[in-house]
Write an enzyme that holds these catalytic residues in place. Structure first.
Site, PDB file in Angstrom:
ATOM      1  CG  HIS A  24      -4.388  -0.282   3.924  1.00  0.00           C
ATOM      2  ND1 HIS A  24      -3.590  -1.067   3.135  1.00  0.00           N
ATOM      3  CD2 HIS A  24      -5.448   0.090   3.148  1.00  0.00           C
ATOM      4  CE1 HIS A  24      -4.134  -1.195   1.939  1.00  0.00           C
ATOM      5  NE2 HIS A  24      -5.258  -0.498   1.917  1.00  0.00           N
ATOM      6  CB  CYS A  48      -0.982  -0.005   1.168  1.00  0.00           C
ATOM      7  SG  CYS A  48      -0.213  -0.013   2.807  1.00  0.00           S
ATOM      8  CG  HIS A  87      -6.534   0.456  -1.443  1.00  0.00           C
ATOM      9  ND1 HIS A  87      -6.623  -0.510  -0.471  1.00  0.00           N
ATOM     10  CD2 HIS A  87      -7.683   0.333  -2.174  1.00  0.00           C
ATOM     11  CE1 HIS A  87      -7.758  -1.179  -0.597  1.00  0.00           C
ATOM     12  NE2 HIS A  87      -8.422  -0.685  -1.625  1.00  0.00           N
TER      13      HIS A  87
END
Length: 209
Positions: free
Chosen positions: A164, A112, A180
């Site tokens: 994340h 990510c 993402h």
């Protein structure tokens, strides 16, 4: 008899010279009848428009300025942030479908933060390769102020610490869409309406002014 013949030729002459249709007196009438098409004017392209995408990108990068807020914090000021944001989103969109790869920062695979690192790096904006460290950059923005190009952060799998990150590509009244790299699907577009991301949402940061 001679007189009758003369009259016959006179009538024939006037009949032959009589117009068969109304005389067109304007271009508008000619256009309406489909017998005239105005020439298409050539667009005069301003010098500014002649720049290629590559030249525009260089110009934006050249105008970009990094202002240090703290040792690890910065906000990028650019002469045309809207253009830069669109280019970042366009670039990120070309990565859709790329596989997830832990620690990856290339088209062979991204994690990510590696995806964010890669797309910002092309514009000489250096991000740390860590979602937690990226969450310390710029300024946290409230829900009503979120814009495209902001970084969106999550605490997934019950983590207490941010782990994340994605980039906001669309903002609606009740939904944020972001691009993402997910461990299960690679580079995709997701939504905060999805229960998983709704539950794990942490914050949104702006690093582009």
């Amino acid at each position: 008899m001679k007189r009758i013949v003369s009259l016959f030729f006179l009538v024939l002459f006037f009949t032959a010279c009589k117009p068969t249709s109304a005389i067109i007196t304007s271009k508008k009438e000619a256009e309406d009848k489909g017998i005239y098409t105005p020439p298409i004017a050539k667009k005069i392209i301003a010098k500014k428009e002649l720049h290629t995408k590559a030249e525009k990108k260089k110009e934006i990068v050249k105008k970009s300025k990094i202002i240090e807020v703290e040792a690890s914090d910065y906000i990028v000021n650019t002469a045309d942030s809207s253009y830069l944001v669109e280019q970042l989103i366009n670039l990120a969109s070309t990565k859709i479908g790329t596989n997830y790869k832990s620690g990856g920062i290339t088209d062979e695979g991204f994690d990510c933060s590696g995806l964010m690192y890669n797309i910002f790096d092309l514009y000489h904006i250096k991000l740390p390769h860590s979602s937690f460290e990226q969450s310390k950059l710029g300024a946290v923005v409230e829900r009503e102020n979120i814009k495209k190009g902001d970084l969106i952060f999550f605490r997934t799998n019950g983590r207490r610490q941010i782990n994340h990150v994605g980039m906001v590509i669309e903002v609606n009244a009740d939904e944020i869409k972001f691009i993402h790299s997910a461990t299960s699907s690679g580079v995709i577009v997701s939504s905060t309406k999805e229960p998983y991301y709704q539950k794990s949402f942490a914050q949104v940061n702006r690093i582009l002014l």
